[in-house]
Design a protein around this motif. Structure first.
Motif, short mmCIF file in Angstrom:
data_model
loop_
_atom_site.label_atom_id
_atom_site.label_comp_id
_atom_site.label_asym_id
_atom_site.label_seq_id
_atom_site.Cartn_x
_atom_site.Cartn_y
_atom_site.Cartn_z
N PHE A 96 0.83 -1.20 0.00
CA PHE A 96 0.00 0.00 0.00
C PHE A 96 0.87 1.25 0.00
O PHE A 96 1.81 1.36 0.80
N PHE A 97 0.54 2.18 -0.87
CA PHE A 97 1.18 3.50 -0.89
C PHE A 97 0.10 4.52 -0.54
O PHE A 97 -0.70 4.93 -1.39
N CYS A 98 0.06 4.89 0.74
CA CYS A 98 -0.98 5.78 1.25
C CYS A 98 -0.53 7.23 1.05
O CYS A 98 0.59 7.58 1.43
N VAL A 99 -1.39 8.03 0.47
CA VAL A 99 -1.03 9.40 0.12
C VAL A 99 -1.85 10.41 0.91
O VAL A 99 -2.97 10.13 1.34
N ASP A 100 -1.28 11.59 1.11
CA ASP A 100 -2.03 12.72 1.65
C ASP A 100 -3.04 13.20 0.62
O ASP A 100 -2.87 13.01 -0.59
N SER A 101 -4.05 13.89 1.10
CA SER A 101 -4.95 14.60 0.20
C SER A 101 -4.47 16.04 0.01
O SER A 101 -3.60 16.52 0.74
N LEU A 102 -5.06 16.71 -0.96
CA LEU A 102 -4.89 18.15 -1.12
C LEU A 102 -6.26 18.82 -1.14
O LEU A 102 -6.45 19.90 -1.70
N ASP A 103 -7.23 18.16 -0.52
CA ASP A 103 -8.61 18.62 -0.59
C ASP A 103 -8.84 19.99 0.02
O ASP A 103 -9.68 20.77 -0.47
N LYS A 104 -8.12 20.31 1.08
CA LYS A 104 -8.34 21.62 1.71
C LYS A 104 -8.01 22.75 0.76
O LYS A 104 -8.57 23.85 0.88
N PHE A 105 -7.11 22.49 -0.18
CA PHE A 105 -6.73 23.49 -1.19
C PHE A 105 -7.65 23.44 -2.40
O PHE A 105 -7.81 24.45 -3.09
N SER A 106 -8.26 22.28 -2.63
CA SER A 106 -9.05 22.12 -3.86
C SER A 106 -10.53 21.90 -3.55
O SER A 106 -11.26 22.86 -3.30
N TRP A 107 -10.98 20.66 -3.50
CA TRP A 107 -12.42 20.41 -3.44
C TRP A 107 -13.08 20.88 -2.15
O TRP A 107 -14.27 21.21 -2.14
N SER A 108 -12.34 20.93 -1.06
CA SER A 108 -12.93 21.38 0.21
C SER A 108 -12.77 22.87 0.45
O SER A 108 -13.18 23.36 1.51
N ALA A 109 -12.22 23.58 -0.50
CA ALA A 109 -12.07 25.04 -0.38
C ALA A 109 -13.37 25.70 -0.85
O ALA A 109 -13.45 26.27 -1.94
N TYR A 110 -14.40 25.62 -0.01
CA TYR A 110 -15.74 26.02 -0.44
C TYR A 110 -15.90 27.53 -0.58
O TYR A 110 -16.95 28.01 -1.04
N ASP A 111 -14.88 28.29 -0.18
CA ASP A 111 -14.93 29.73 -0.44
C ASP A 111 -14.57 30.04 -1.88
O ASP A 111 -14.69 31.20 -2.32
N GLN A 112 -14.14 29.02 -2.64
CA GLN A 112 -13.78 29.18 -4.04
C GLN A 112 -14.89 28.62 -4.93
O GLN A 112 -15.54 27.64 -4.58
N PRO A 113 -15.10 29.22 -6.11
CA PRO A 113 -16.08 28.67 -7.04
C PRO A 113 -15.67 27.27 -7.50
O PRO A 113 -14.49 26.89 -7.45
N THR A 114 -16.64 26.51 -7.96
CA THR A 114 -16.39 25.12 -8.36
C THR A 114 -15.30 25.02 -9.42
O THR A 114 -14.43 24.14 -9.35
N GLU A 115 -15.30 25.92 -10.37
CA GLU A 115 -14.31 25.86 -11.45
C GLU A 115 -12.89 26.08 -10.93
O GLU A 115 -11.95 25.40 -11.36
N GLU A 116 -12.74 26.97 -9.97
CA GLU A 116 -11.42 27.19 -9.37
C GLU A 116 -10.98 25.97 -8.57
O GLU A 116 -9.81 25.59 -8.59
N ARG A 117 -11.91 25.35 -7.86
CA ARG A 117 -11.58 24.13 -7.12
C ARG A 117 -11.11 23.04 -8.08
O ARG A 117 -10.16 22.29 -7.77
N ALA A 118 -11.76 22.94 -9.22
CA ALA A 118 -11.36 21.95 -10.21
C ALA A 118 -9.98 22.25 -10.78
O ALA A 118 -9.17 21.34 -10.99
N ARG A 119 -9.69 23.52 -11.02
CA ARG A 119 -8.34 23.89 -11.50
C ARG A 119 -7.29 23.53 -10.45
O ARG A 119 -6.20 23.05 -10.79
N ARG A 120 -7.61 23.76 -9.20
CA ARG A 120 -6.66 23.42 -8.14
C ARG A 120 -6.45 21.91 -8.03
O ARG A 120 -5.36 21.46 -7.65
#
Length: 248
Positions: A61-85
């Motif tokens: 198993f190669f367990c990885v960190d997420s980057l969700d706080k910067f991307s999909w969980s950054a709900y102060d950002q519009p959906t398109e920006e989250r997708a770019r991140r």
């Protein structure tokens, strides 16, 4: 517990971590649940649930960190920006994690399994659909697969479309569709119990995604557990231990 290794995020000074468990066997990239870390897989008993396979040298198993706080969980950002991140995370997986796995395993791998629960299930399915040449099998538990349903706001554009598996699979045709049919395979598991309907919407999202895969002839399996099966670690441990042995 395996040692944590920090790998560079392309185009930045940041790093994200990877932890390996096991020394031999088929490699599995393990994505954590939303905003999680590489340690979560072992800390929540997932490693223990399949420790016999690790001890037998059948899986690493190669367990990885997420980057969700910067991307999909950054709900102060519009959906398109989250997708770019999210593209930053995908670049890290391709440019840092895949070479790391090749180094650790003694050569480039083309039989990687992706695995994740909850938001990690989305990451697993999306990465396999994008890179089925190296990661042909995704095992996704209790996933929600349409980013436009995750507190959406703002105009939806190209970045969101190409980060939305139900959308781009539905739009696939020609040579690309044939490539997906011949390379990708997905196992989608979901329960009908607590939190699989609300607030996660994992149950309806999983069934809808399976319908899209079916309509396009992309190999997949849908496994629906009962009304006692909750959106939680005890059930994910059972589901993972049930399914993984036949793939490694």
């Amino acid at each position: 517990m395996g040692a944590r290794v920090e790998l560079a995020v392309p185009g930045s000074d940041a790093t994200l971590g990877v932890i390996r468990h096991g020394h031999y066997g088929r490699p599995v990239i393990v994505f954590p649940s939303e905003a999680g870390r590489a340690e979560d897989f072992a800390n929540n008993g997932m490693l223990g649930a399949v420790q016999d396979l690790v001890d037998a040298g059948r899986v690493s198993f190669f367990c990885v960190d997420s980057l969700d706080k910067f991307s999909w969980s950054a709900y102060d950002q519009p959906t398109e920006e989250r997708a770019r991140r999210h593209r930053v995370y995908h670049s890290w997986l391709e440019q840092s994690v895949l070479p790391h796995i090749a180094w650790e395993m003694g050569g480039w791998q083309s039989n990687i399994i992706t695995f994740g629960v909850s938001l990690g299930a989305f990451h697993a399915a999306h990465f396999t659909l994008q890179r089925a040449d190296v990661a042909p099998l995704a095992i996704s538990l209790s996933g929600s697969y349409d980013p436009t349903s995750w507190r959406p706001w703002g105009e939806i554009g190209e970045a969101t479309y190409f980060a939305n598996p139900p959308a781009y699979v539905a739009g696939a045709e020609g040579d690309h569709l044939e490539w997906l049919r011949s390379h990708a395979n997905l196992l989608l598991v979901v329960g009908e119990g607590p939190f699989e309907w609300e607030p996660t919407k994992s149950y309806p999202s999983t069934l809808a995604f399976a319908e899209v895969l079916q309509s396009k002839g992309i190999p997949h399996q849908l496994d629906v557990w009962g009304h006692d099966s909750a959106h939680d670690w005890p059930w994910w441990r059972k589901q993972f231990a049930h399914h993984l042995p036949r793939f490694v």
